[in-house]
Design a protein around this motif. Sequence first.
Motif, PDB file in Angstrom:
ATOM      1  N   GLY A 168     -26.810 -27.294  58.890  1.00 50.85           N
ATOM      2  CA  GLY A 168     -25.501 -26.167  58.785  1.00 50.85           C
ATOM      3  C   GLY A 168     -25.155 -26.536  56.663  1.00 50.85           C
ATOM      4  N   GLY A 169     -24.138 -25.993  57.040  1.00 48.19           N
ATOM      5  CA  GLY A 169     -23.568 -25.613  55.442  1.00 48.19           C
ATOM      6  C   GLY A 169     -22.904 -26.395  55.069  1.00 48.19           C
ATOM      7  N   THR A 170     -21.705 -26.168  54.450  1.00 51.49           N
ATOM      8  CA  THR A 170     -20.918 -27.275  54.441  1.00 51.49           C
ATOM      9  C   THR A 170     -19.501 -27.584  55.109  1.00 51.49           C
ATOM     10  OG1 THR A 170     -21.152 -26.823  51.736  1.00 51.49           O
ATOM     11  CG2 THR A 170     -19.227 -27.873  51.643  1.00 51.49           C
ATOM     12  N   PRO A 171     -19.664 -28.905  55.323  1.00 50.94           N
ATOM     13  CA  PRO A 171     -19.437 -30.471  54.652  1.00 50.94           C
ATOM     14  C   PRO A 171     -21.291 -30.412  55.406  1.00 50.94           C
ATOM     15  CG  PRO A 171     -17.976 -30.351  55.888  1.00 50.94           C
ATOM     16  CD  PRO A 171     -18.572 -29.219  56.164  1.00 50.94           C
ATOM     17  N   GLY A 172     -22.092 -30.441  56.438  1.00 47.75           N
ATOM     18  CA  GLY A 172     -22.721 -30.498  56.701  1.00 47.75           C
ATOM     19  C   GLY A 172     -21.870 -31.574  58.047  1.00 47.75           C
ATOM     20  N   TRP A 173     -22.826 -30.609  59.579  1.00 44.50           N
ATOM     21  CA  TRP A 173     -22.561 -30.920  60.363  1.00 44.50           C
ATOM     22  C   TRP A 173     -22.974 -32.422  61.524  1.00 44.50           C
ATOM     23  CZ3 TRP A 173     -21.326 -26.045  59.001  1.00 44.50           C
ATOM     24  CH2 TRP A 173     -20.140 -26.350  58.939  1.00 44.50           C
ATOM     25  N   HIS A 174     -23.076 -34.034  61.791  1.00 44.88           N
ATOM     26  CA  HIS A 174     -23.939 -34.678  62.319  1.00 44.88           C
ATOM     27  C   HIS A 174     -23.466 -34.489  63.614  1.00 44.88           C
ATOM     28  CE1 HIS A 174     -22.069 -38.312  61.487  1.00 44.88           C
ATOM     29  NE2 HIS A 174     -22.480 -38.593  62.520  1.00 44.88           N
ATOM     30  N   VAL A 175     -24.727 -34.546  64.805  1.00 44.75           N
ATOM     31  CA  VAL A 175     -24.280 -33.844  66.363  1.00 44.75           C
ATOM     32  C   VAL A 175     -24.943 -34.993  67.506  1.00 44.75           C
ATOM     33  CG1 VAL A 175     -23.806 -31.445  65.754  1.00 44.75           C
ATOM     34  CG2 VAL A 175     -26.037 -32.238  66.381  1.00 44.75           C
ATOM     35  N   LEU A 176     -26.047 -35.457  66.279  1.00 41.77           N
ATOM     36  CA  LEU A 176     -26.669 -36.271  67.233  1.00 41.77           C
ATOM     37  C   LEU A 176     -26.422 -38.021  67.294  1.00 41.77           C
ATOM     38  CD1 LEU A 176     -30.781 -35.300  67.015  1.00 41.77           C
ATOM     39  CD2 LEU A 176     -28.768 -34.525  68.325  1.00 41.77           C
ATOM     40  N   GLY A 177     -25.126 -38.246  66.909  1.00 38.89           N
ATOM     41  CA  GLY A 177     -24.793 -39.829  66.601  1.00 38.89           C
ATOM     42  C   GLY A 177     -25.732 -40.422  65.125  1.00 38.89           C
ATOM     43  N   ARG A 178     -25.310 -41.309  65.397  1.00 42.74           N
ATOM     44  CA  ARG A 178     -26.009 -42.144  64.224  1.00 42.74           C
ATOM     45  C   ARG A 178     -27.258 -41.959  65.041  1.00 42.74           C
ATOM     46  NH1 ARG A 178     -21.374 -46.164  63.149  1.00 42.74           N
ATOM     47  NH2 ARG A 178     -21.277 -46.156  65.228  1.00 42.74           N
ATOM     48  N   GLU A 179     -28.240 -42.660  64.735  1.00 46.75           N
ATOM     49  CA  GLU A 179     -29.819 -43.139  64.950  1.00 46.75           C
ATOM     50  C   GLU A 179     -30.229 -43.721  63.760  1.00 46.75           C
ATOM     51  OE1 GLU A 179     -31.290 -38.588  66.219  1.00 46.75           O
ATOM     52  OE2 GLU A 179     -31.231 -38.675  63.799  1.00 46.75           O
ATOM     53  N   THR A 180     -31.347 -44.257  64.794  1.00 46.91           N
ATOM     54  CA  THR A 180     -31.428 -45.993  64.171  1.00 46.91           C
ATOM     55  C   THR A 180     -32.888 -45.317  63.516  1.00 46.91           C
ATOM     56  OG1 THR A 180     -31.170 -46.971  65.832  1.00 46.91           O
ATOM     57  CG2 THR A 180     -33.348 -48.126  64.657  1.00 46.91           C
ATOM     58  N   PHE A 181     -33.463 -45.474  62.112  1.00 47.52           N
ATOM     59  CA  PHE A 181     -34.240 -45.622  60.992  1.00 47.52           C
ATOM     60  C   PHE A 181     -35.112 -46.488  60.764  1.00 47.52           C
ATOM     61  CE2 PHE A 181     -31.554 -41.461  61.149  1.00 47.52           C
ATOM     62  CZ  PHE A 181     -32.189 -40.742  60.343  1.00 47.52           C
ATOM     63  N   LEU A 182     -36.013 -46.385  59.843  1.00 48.33           N
ATOM     64  CA  LEU A 182     -37.004 -47.742  59.838  1.00 48.33           C
ATOM     65  C   LEU A 182     -37.680 -47.458  58.600  1.00 48.33           C
ATOM     66  CD1 LEU A 182     -38.986 -50.265  60.865  1.00 48.33           C
ATOM     67  CD2 LEU A 182     -40.429 -48.397  61.100  1.00 48.33           C
ATOM     68  N   ALA A 183     -37.783 -48.746  57.336  1.00 48.72           N
ATOM     69  CA  ALA A 183     -38.205 -48.476  56.179  1.00 48.72           C
ATOM     70  C   ALA A 183     -38.980 -49.695  55.453  1.00 48.72           C
ATOM     71  CB  ALA A 183     -36.547 -48.175  55.322  1.00 48.72           C
ATOM     72  N   PRO A 184     -39.618 -49.620  54.791  1.00 44.57           N
ATOM     73  CA  PRO A 184     -40.314 -50.853  54.179  1.00 44.57           C
ATOM     74  C   PRO A 184     -39.647 -51.706  53.893  1.00 44.57           C
ATOM     75  CG  PRO A 184     -41.452 -49.134  53.503  1.00 44.57           C
ATOM     76  CD  PRO A 184     -39.671 -48.440  54.178  1.00 44.57           C
ATOM     77  N   VAL A 185     -39.982 -52.772  53.299  1.00 37.00           N
ATOM     78  CA  VAL A 185     -39.294 -53.644  52.338  1.00 37.00           C
ATOM     79  C   VAL A 185     -40.323 -54.512  51.376  1.00 37.00           C
ATOM     80  CG1 VAL A 185     -37.590 -55.890  52.097  1.00 37.00           C
ATOM     81  CG2 VAL A 185     -37.208 -53.282  53.366  1.00 37.00           C
ATOM     82  N   THR A 186     -40.023 -54.780  50.165  1.00 38.39           N
ATOM     83  CA  THR A 186     -40.613 -55.660  49.524  1.00 38.39           C
ATOM     84  C   THR A 186     -40.353 -56.086  48.926  1.00 38.39           C
ATOM     85  OG1 THR A 186     -41.057 -53.762  47.651  1.00 38.39           O
ATOM     86  CG2 THR A 186     -42.815 -54.100  49.150  1.00 38.39           C
ATOM     87  N   TRP A 187     -40.318 -57.538  48.023  1.00 35.82           N
ATOM     88  CA  TRP A 187     -39.267 -58.449  47.718  1.00 35.82           C
ATOM     89  C   TRP A 187     -40.010 -58.730  46.077  1.00 35.82           C
ATOM     90  CZ3 TRP A 187     -36.047 -61.509  49.849  1.00 35.82           C
ATOM     91  CH2 TRP A 187     -35.234 -60.879  51.548  1.00 35.82           C
ATOM     92  N   VAL A 188     -38.549 -58.942  45.029  1.00 39.51           N
ATOM     93  CA  VAL A 188     -38.887 -58.830  44.165  1.00 39.51           C
ATOM     94  C   VAL A 188     -37.788 -59.765  43.233  1.00 39.51           C
ATOM     95  CG1 VAL A 188     -39.011 -57.775  41.038  1.00 39.51           C
ATOM     96  CG2 VAL A 188     -39.808 -56.379  43.665  1.00 39.51           C
ATOM     97  N   ASP A 189     -38.923 -60.805  42.724  1.00 45.25           N
ATOM     98  CA  ASP A 189     -37.818 -62.209  41.975  1.00 45.25           C
ATOM     99  C   ASP A 189     -36.653 -62.197  42.999  1.00 45.25           C
ATOM    100  OD1 ASP A 189     -38.605 -61.691  39.533  1.00 45.25           O
ATOM    101  OD2 ASP A 189     -37.634 -60.347  38.218  1.00 45.25           O
ATOM    102  N   ASP A 190     -37.537 -62.685  44.551  1.00 45.89           N
ATOM    103  CA  ASP A 190     -36.644 -63.505  45.507  1.00 45.89           C
ATOM    104  C   ASP A 190     -35.052 -62.360  46.217  1.00 45.89           C
ATOM    105  OD1 ASP A 190     -38.022 -65.361  46.224  1.00 45.89           O
ATOM    106  OD2 ASP A 190     -37.173 -66.841  44.225  1.00 45.89           O
ATOM    107  N   TRP A 191     -35.552 -60.730  45.968  1.00 43.81           N
ATOM    108  CA  TRP A 191     -34.440 -59.931  45.716  1.00 43.81           C
ATOM    109  C   TRP A 191     -35.624 -58.815  47.026  1.00 43.81           C
ATOM    110  CZ3 TRP A 191     -29.832 -61.361  46.170  1.00 43.81           C
ATOM    111  CH2 TRP A 191     -29.426 -62.411  45.066  1.00 43.81           C
ATOM    112  N   PRO A 192     -34.702 -58.184  47.593  1.00 41.98           N
ATOM    113  CA  PRO A 192     -35.910 -57.068  48.432  1.00 41.98           C
ATOM    114  C   PRO A 192     -35.298 -55.705  48.314  1.00 41.98           C
ATOM    115  CG  PRO A 192     -32.997 -57.908  49.848  1.00 41.98           C
ATOM    116  CD  PRO A 192     -33.426 -58.821  48.562  1.00 41.98           C
TER     117      PRO A 192
END
Length: 499
Positions: free
Chosen positions: A257-281
């Motif tokens: 929707g418009g402003t301010p934006g409405w989320h209706v499904l609640g907080r959902e579970t997402f996934l992202a890849p992670v790499t390591w650089v200088d021992d930091w993710p």
Amino acid sequence: MSDTRPTNPVIPGFHPDPSICRVGDDYYLVCSSFEYFPGIPVFHSRDLAHWTQIGNVLDRPSQLSLPADMPSSGGIYAPTLRHHDGRFWLIVTNVSEGVGNIVVSATDPAGPWSDPVRLPGVPGIDPDLAWDEDGTCWCTVAGVAQVRIDPETGETFGPPKKLWSGAPGVKAPEAPHLYHIGDYWYLLIAVGGTERGHGVAIGRSRAPSGPFEPCPANPILTHRGTDHPVQNTGHADLVQAPDGSWWMVMLGVRPGGGTPGWHVLGRETFLAPVTWVDDWPVVGEVALELPQFPWPLAPAAVEEQRDDFDLSELRPSWISLRDRPAGHFTTKERPGWLTLRARGDSLDAADVIFAGRRQQHLTCRARTLVDASQGRGGLAVRLDERHHYVIEASDTEVRVVARVGSLRTVVAAEPLPGGPVVLGITITDPPPPHDARTGPDDVSLGYERPDGTFTTLATLDGRYLSTEVAGGFTGRVIGMYAANGTAHFDWFDYEPTGR
């Protein structure tokens, strides 16, 4: 989902605060459940992309007792799931009745899980478990503080000790997870609150008790101040795949929707890849279309969207409000039907008899066949007691009722001939033109006439069933309820019509 290009969220709908662990080639994930019973859904995956619910952790009254007067968004907060010494361990906060933090365990994550061990010496919320090489169990909580515990007995050893909390003055340092990876102990935390400012920060130390050095790139994940379609990203957990790659699960929302934006499904579970650089993710993009996985994906399981109530017990995806007394829920009284016996006269009541499933798609359709000749019952889209839309039937009438804050109104009503009737709810994108005031979706409620034609009695603005309007931590749940006498439901069908 496609089995070649899977999509985010990997577990859509109201599935917040994910915690994940891997045992061999199998991944297991749990989420918060708040005021709903049974508590803490458990999911299984072989590829991180396709998940199937295999049970609930807290599925009997001896494990979970939620008082009838407990407000919505109370109850069960932020579990952590871990596997140690051949056993699954789960620690979580029950904010009702002064229960506080508890530990349960199981040999099989599908259950049964043990009765809870209370942790009176562990304060706060969002508890985490981690074991060091000598078997010492460290419990870290929001704040961020840490104490050694015996998870078998609930005994604590010494007072909680304050640890690193992100940065001076940071809002809501919470959701801590402690890991031993390589030469360092890493403390992953959520910062900024669970709204648009949400983010993830990390520190590292040579010892599990600190001191922790902050990552120079903190926050390592946030979408605040961006126009990314996924917002409120935070409350994360890390997992390593068998091939050595690393991944992060986190909660996020899809505002519309418009402003301010409405989320209706609640907080959902997402996934992202992670790499390591200088021992930091380094966290990759939280993309709606996930990148190619470095392993073959398992075929997507066929999700059961229709339930004919032919089983002796309800499927694990069905949830109720605060409890599920056997005398009010049964599939045995009338074989092939779900029978709900009223306790509470409407969805306004905290103890209403309700069986629902999470809305998992931005557009969808739900239908049910109800016999309300012995009472009154119907189909609802629920956010909480003060925010819901219902289509309900009695032996003489079908009507739409809307509850928004302190206002409750009968929006439309029609006489109803006797006999069972199909009730329906359809959730669609709002029609054009769109502007800054356009809501996230439209909710249409109606019924099927005796000649088979479906009649919409009302179409209502979906923004009033959003977290931005109602507040709280949950998302929409669509389901059946009884408000007077007895209501019988022959089947329930949920049909996604979009993402």
